[in-house]
Design a protein around this motif. Structure first.
Motif, PDB file in Angstrom:
ATOM      1  N   THR A 120       0.851  -1.186   0.000  1.00  0.00           N
ATOM      2  CA  THR A 120       0.000   0.000   0.000  1.00  0.00           C
ATOM      3  C   THR A 120       0.888   1.237   0.000  1.00  0.00           C
ATOM      4  O   THR A 120       2.098   1.140   0.272  1.00  0.00           O
ATOM      5  N   PRO A 121       0.336   2.408  -0.288  1.00  0.00           N
ATOM      6  CA  PRO A 121       1.158   3.615  -0.188  1.00  0.00           C
ATOM      7  C   PRO A 121       1.806   3.771   1.185  1.00  0.00           C
ATOM      8  O   PRO A 121       2.959   4.203   1.278  1.00  0.00           O
ATOM      9  N   ALA A 122       1.077   3.404   2.247  1.00  0.00           N
ATOM     10  CA  ALA A 122       1.627   3.532   3.593  1.00  0.00           C
ATOM     11  C   ALA A 122       2.820   2.613   3.817  1.00  0.00           C
ATOM     12  O   ALA A 122       3.801   2.996   4.468  1.00  0.00           O
ATOM     13  N   THR A 123       2.766   1.399   3.287  1.00  0.00           N
ATOM     14  CA  THR A 123       3.904   0.494   3.448  1.00  0.00           C
ATOM     15  C   THR A 123       5.020   0.831   2.461  1.00  0.00           C
ATOM     16  O   THR A 123       6.203   0.621   2.761  1.00  0.00           O
ATOM     17  N   ALA A 124       4.677   1.369   1.314  1.00  0.00           N
ATOM     18  CA  ALA A 124       5.695   1.753   0.337  1.00  0.00           C
ATOM     19  C   ALA A 124       6.603   2.850   0.898  1.00  0.00           C
ATOM     20  O   ALA A 124       7.823   2.838   0.664  1.00  0.00           O
ATOM     21  N   GLY A 199      -3.770  10.225  -8.245  1.00  0.00           N
ATOM     22  CA  GLY A 199      -4.182  10.845  -6.990  1.00  0.00           C
ATOM     23  C   GLY A 199      -3.035  11.143  -6.057  1.00  0.00           C
ATOM     24  O   GLY A 199      -3.125  12.038  -5.224  1.00  0.00           O
ATOM     25  N   ASN A 200      -1.924  10.401  -6.198  1.00  0.00           N
ATOM     26  CA  ASN A 200      -0.726  10.577  -5.379  1.00  0.00           C
ATOM     27  C   ASN A 200       0.358   9.687  -5.989  1.00  0.00           C
ATOM     28  O   ASN A 200       0.104   8.498  -6.239  1.00  0.00           O
ATOM     29  N   PRO A 201       1.556  10.205  -6.252  1.00  0.00           N
ATOM     30  CA  PRO A 201       2.602   9.355  -6.820  1.00  0.00           C
ATOM     31  C   PRO A 201       2.892   8.097  -6.009  1.00  0.00           C
ATOM     32  O   PRO A 201       3.359   7.092  -6.567  1.00  0.00           O
ATOM     33  N   LEU A 202       2.606   8.117  -4.712  1.00  0.00           N
ATOM     34  CA  LEU A 202       2.809   6.909  -3.906  1.00  0.00           C
ATOM     35  C   LEU A 202       1.864   5.785  -4.318  1.00  0.00           C
ATOM     36  O   LEU A 202       2.190   4.604  -4.154  1.00  0.00           O
ATOM     37  N   ASN A 203       0.707   6.132  -4.867  1.00  0.00           N
ATOM     38  CA  ASN A 203      -0.195   5.091  -5.387  1.00  0.00           C
ATOM     39  C   ASN A 203       0.443   4.382  -6.578  1.00  0.00           C
ATOM     40  O   ASN A 203       0.305   3.162  -6.737  1.00  0.00           O
ATOM     41  N   ALA A 204       1.146   5.154  -7.416  1.00  0.00           N
ATOM     42  CA  ALA A 204       1.831   4.554  -8.561  1.00  0.00           C
ATOM     43  C   ALA A 204       2.969   3.653  -8.091  1.00  0.00           C
ATOM     44  O   ALA A 204       3.182   2.564  -8.644  1.00  0.00           O
ATOM     45  N   LEU A 205       3.712   4.098  -7.088  1.00  0.00           N
ATOM     46  CA  LEU A 205       4.803   3.282  -6.559  1.00  0.00           C
ATOM     47  C   LEU A 205       4.269   1.967  -5.991  1.00  0.00           C
ATOM     48  O   LEU A 205       4.853   0.897  -6.228  1.00  0.00           O
ATOM     49  N   ALA A 206       3.166   2.028  -5.253  1.00  0.00           N
ATOM     50  CA  ALA A 206       2.582   0.806  -4.694  1.00  0.00           C
ATOM     51  C   ALA A 206       2.119  -0.128  -5.811  1.00  0.00           C
ATOM     52  O   ALA A 206       2.301  -1.349  -5.721  1.00  0.00           O
ATOM     53  N   TRP A 207       1.522   0.432  -6.864  1.00  0.00           N
ATOM     54  CA  TRP A 207       1.098  -0.418  -7.991  1.00  0.00           C
ATOM     55  C   TRP A 207       2.301  -1.147  -8.582  1.00  0.00           C
ATOM     56  O   TRP A 207       2.240  -2.348  -8.845  1.00  0.00           O
ATOM     57  N   LEU A 208       3.406  -0.425  -8.785  1.00  0.00           N
ATOM     58  CA  LEU A 208       4.603  -1.032  -9.362  1.00  0.00           C
ATOM     59  C   LEU A 208       5.134  -2.146  -8.460  1.00  0.00           C
ATOM     60  O   LEU A 208       5.510  -3.219  -8.951  1.00  0.00           O
ATOM     61  N   ALA A 209       5.170  -1.892  -7.154  1.00  0.00           N
ATOM     62  CA  ALA A 209       5.679  -2.901  -6.222  1.00  0.00           C
ATOM     63  C   ALA A 209       4.827  -4.159  -6.226  1.00  0.00           C
ATOM     64  O   ALA A 209       5.339  -5.264  -6.011  1.00  0.00           O
ATOM     65  N   ASN A 210       3.544  -4.016  -6.488  1.00  0.00           N
ATOM     66  CA  ASN A 210       2.668  -5.188  -6.570  1.00  0.00           C
ATOM     67  C   ASN A 210       2.732  -5.870  -7.923  1.00  0.00           C
ATOM     68  O   ASN A 210       2.523  -7.086  -8.030  1.00  0.00           O
ATOM     69  N   HIS A 211       3.027  -5.100  -8.959  1.00  0.00           N
ATOM     70  CA  HIS A 211       3.090  -5.666 -10.309  1.00  0.00           C
ATOM     71  C   HIS A 211       4.360  -6.478 -10.546  1.00  0.00           C
ATOM     72  O   HIS A 211       4.304  -7.575 -11.132  1.00  0.00           O
ATOM     73  N   LEU A 212       5.519  -5.964 -10.150  1.00  0.00           N
ATOM     74  CA  LEU A 212       6.786  -6.589 -10.519  1.00  0.00           C
ATOM     75  C   LEU A 212       6.895  -8.054 -10.084  1.00  0.00           C
ATOM     76  O   LEU A 212       7.413  -8.879 -10.852  1.00  0.00           O
ATOM     77  N   PRO A 213       6.421  -8.438  -8.896  1.00  0.00           N
ATOM     78  CA  PRO A 213       6.538  -9.854  -8.528  1.00  0.00           C
ATOM     79  C   PRO A 213       5.768 -10.798  -9.444  1.00  0.00           C
ATOM     80  O   PRO A 213       6.094 -11.990  -9.504  1.00  0.00           O
ATOM     81  N   THR A 214       4.786 -10.300 -10.174  1.00  0.00           N
ATOM     82  CA  THR A 214       4.082 -11.163 -11.125  1.00  0.00           C
ATOM     83  C   THR A 214       4.995 -11.560 -12.280  1.00  0.00           C
ATOM     84  O   THR A 214       4.670 -12.478 -13.032  1.00  0.00           O
ATOM     85  N   ARG A 215       6.131 -10.884 -12.400  1.00  0.00           N
ATOM     86  CA  ARG A 215       7.141 -11.191 -13.421  1.00  0.00           C
ATOM     87  C   ARG A 215       8.433 -11.708 -12.782  1.00  0.00           C
ATOM     88  O   ARG A 215       9.466 -11.773 -13.437  1.00  0.00           O
ATOM     89  N   GLY A 216       8.371 -12.053 -11.497  1.00  0.00           N
ATOM     90  CA  GLY A 216       9.553 -12.554 -10.812  1.00  0.00           C
ATOM     91  C   GLY A 216      10.558 -11.476 -10.471  1.00  0.00           C
ATOM     92  O   GLY A 216      11.750 -11.766 -10.292  1.00  0.00           O
TER      93      GLY A 216
END
Length: 258
Positions: A120-124, A199-216
């Motif tokens: 989440t943005p908070a954990t990111a 809405g906040n660049p931290l939302n984009a960072l959280a999305w990326l952190a969740n996406h990358l593991p789907t590609r190892g």
């Protein structure tokens, strides 16, 4: 017939090295699925790394409703960054690019590994060293009409970034409300807030952190992450200077020579 991964990588590397436009894969050989496009991107990243172009982080694209509408998607896309990072005030030759644009963005630098699911943005925030004012310089190498799969395969056209340092700790910032004045040759071409990015660049960072593991993959310490565009894209000419004046992150600029 969809283009094979290795053939796509060879075409992309040739276009990147010669700066001669290449026909988009979607037009020439059929639209790419996102899964196939990311497989091409991962193979391109590995081949460039093998040739000495070391990855230094990641970039986001389609992080606004307007950007997603243009690309025909409902979520962001991402690509990798190589070591073409420059300090604010750099003078770059247009001869290095096929068809360059400039966008104002927020750059993050990672302090710790960050990988989903469940980020989440908070954990990111806990994994981020800081944020900085930045410009991204995507280079558009496709001729004809490119679709989202083409953009993704070519790492969302990542080419170079310009970053102001030092990075500022996030606890000193309200990123969603960060205001930006965007200038071309001392003329204001737009005013924005960073809420333009999901809405906040931290939302984009959280999305990326969740996406990358789907590609190892995962965000690693020291990685630079570009948030996605806050501003409209400017197309520079030789002699132009582009500046983004951030309210709290400071000013970042780049100039272009022939």
């Amino acid at each position: 017939m969809t283009i094979p991964i290795q053939a796509a990588v060879e075409r992309l590397i040739e276009a990147r090295s010669t700066l001669r436009p290449v026909a988009s894969f979607s037009e020439a050989q059929g639209e790419l699925t996102l899964e196939h496009a990311y497989a091409i991107q991962d193979a391109l990243r590995a081949e460039l790394d093998r040739r000495g172009e070391r990855p230094i982080g990641w970039k986001l694209g389609a992080t606004s409703p307007s950007g997603q509408a243009v690309m025909g998607v409902t979520e962001p896309a991402c690509g990798f960054l190589t070591a073409s990072q420059h300090a604010s005030g750099a003078a770059l030759s247009l001869s290095r690019f096929a068809n360059v644009g400039v966008e104002a963005e927020v750059a993050f630098r990672m302090r710790a590994e960050l990988a989903g699911p469940g980020v989440t943005p908070a954990t990111a925030v806990l994994a981020v060293e800081g944020a900085a004012a930045a410009l991204e310089l995507p280079d558009f190498i496709f001729s004809g009409t490119a679709r989202i799969g083409d953009f993704v395969a070519n790492s969302v056209h990542a080419k170079a970034i310009v970053v102001r340092t030092p990075f500022i700790p996030l606890e000193q910032l309200d990123l969603a409300r960060e205001e930006i004045v965007y200038e071309q040759n001392d003329v204001v071409v737009g005013t924005y807030t960073a809420t333009e990015v999901m809405g906040n660049p931290l939302n984009a960072l959280a999305w990326l952190a969740n996406h990358l593991p789907t590609r190892g993959l995962a965000l690693s310490p020291g990685d630079v992450v570009m948030s996605g565009s806050i501003s409209k894209m400017v197309r520079p000419k030789a002699g132009d200077t582009i500046r983004a004046r951030f309210a709290h992150l400071g000013m970042v600029s780049v100039s272009f020579v022939p």
